[in-house]
Design an enzyme around this catalytic site. Structure first.
Site, PDB file in Angstrom:
ATOM      1  N   CYS A  69      -2.198  -9.130  -6.618  1.00 25.77           N
ATOM      2  CA  CYS A  69      -3.898  -8.687  -7.123  1.00 25.77           C
ATOM      3  C   CYS A  69      -4.624  -7.415  -5.492  1.00 25.77           C
ATOM      4  O   CYS A  69      -3.996  -9.079  -4.171  1.00 25.77           O
ATOM      5  CB  CYS A  69      -5.289  -9.299  -7.563  1.00 25.77           C
ATOM      6  N   CYS A 192      -9.886  -2.012  -7.980  1.00 27.67           N
ATOM      7  CA  CYS A 192      -8.661  -1.983  -7.969  1.00 27.67           C
ATOM      8  C   CYS A 192      -7.610  -1.722  -6.225  1.00 27.67           C
ATOM      9  O   CYS A 192      -6.771  -0.309  -6.891  1.00 27.67           O
ATOM     10  CB  CYS A 192      -7.681  -1.607  -9.408  1.00 27.67           C
TER      11      CYS A 192
END
Length: 249
Positions: A69, A192
């Site tokens: 991530c 993101c």
């Protein structure tokens, strides 16, 4: 238990230190719950490692594990720097996708991303061409002239059909605008990191942009992605929201 809450441009995480690996799927679901827990898009567990500064376990809000991530990598790098786990404004740590190296300057953190894999450049869905790119986790990417419309049902269908996050993007005035539907959160998120990098990669490979580019996710924050010396770099500010002691989890 003591936890720290961080936000990477609206992409938020609960972080804590542990000494050994464990199945923390249920704990992630509880801690990330917006009403009954701390509330977050993901959980990061910092673990000792014999070679690197640390390694992590990363869980999405639904308890599923993910290899990488981008925003969490920047947040946890700052966390480790502040806690003295890493030194000299740098952090080197192991994720499921590989080793991440980050530099920390105040609250501005830059992560060197893992080498991406371009899996497919000819996916035809709903009258447009999508690329499937693994920038640490898999992402579908479509380039559009207008990204104001975000069809959540289309995104959800594509996410399940390809087991990937889903991104739409446009590039204008040296800014790459990105919107992302994330697995594990099962909704659009404010930002993101791996999605922004995947969108940069497609535009870079197609010759639409080069060098360092400003990237703006739904949160409206300012981040930067670049391609230097064969490495995709992702940088921006992180926010340490609070530290807390959590009970009855």
């Amino acid at each position: 238990m003591k936890v720290t809450k961080y936000s990477g441009n609206g992409n938020d995480f609960v972080i804590f230190i542990a000494q050994e690996r464990a199945d923390r799927s249920e704990l992630a679901r509880k801690l990330c719950h917006r009403q009954n827990g701390v509330g977050a898009d993901g959980l990061v567990v910092v673990l000792p490692h014999p070679e690197y500064d640390f390694e992590w376990e990363f869980y999405n809000a639904d308890g599923s594990e993910a290899d990488m991530c981008g925003n969490a990598s920047r947040c946890v790098a700052h966390f480790a720097h502040e806690k003295g786990i890493s030194k000299d404004g740098k952090a080197e740590f192991l994720t499921g996708a590989g080793v991440i190296r980050a530099t920390i300057n105040g609250f501005y953190v830059v992560s060197d991303m893992v080498e991406p894999k371009i899996i497919n450049t000819h996916i035809e869905e709903d009258g447009e061409t999508w690329w499937l790119i693994d920038s640490g986790v898999p992402h579908l990417v479509a380039i559009r002239e207008d990204i104001e419309t975000f069809d959540i049902e289309q995104m959800r269908r594509l996410r399940h059909n390809y087991n990937a996050n889903v991104n739409i993007c446009k590039y204008e005035n040296n800014t790459l605008y990105v919107r992302t539907y994330e697995r594990g959160v099962e909704d659009e998120t404010l930002a993101c990191g791996t999605g922004m990098v995947a969108c940069y990669i497609r535009n870079h490979k197609e010759g639409n942009l080069e060098g360092q580019v400003r990237v703006q996710p739904k949160s409206g924050d300012e981040l930067y992605v670049s391609y230097e010396d064969g490495i995709y770099r992702f940088g921006g500010k992180v926010t340490k929201t609070f530290e807390a002691e959590v009970f009855d989890i």
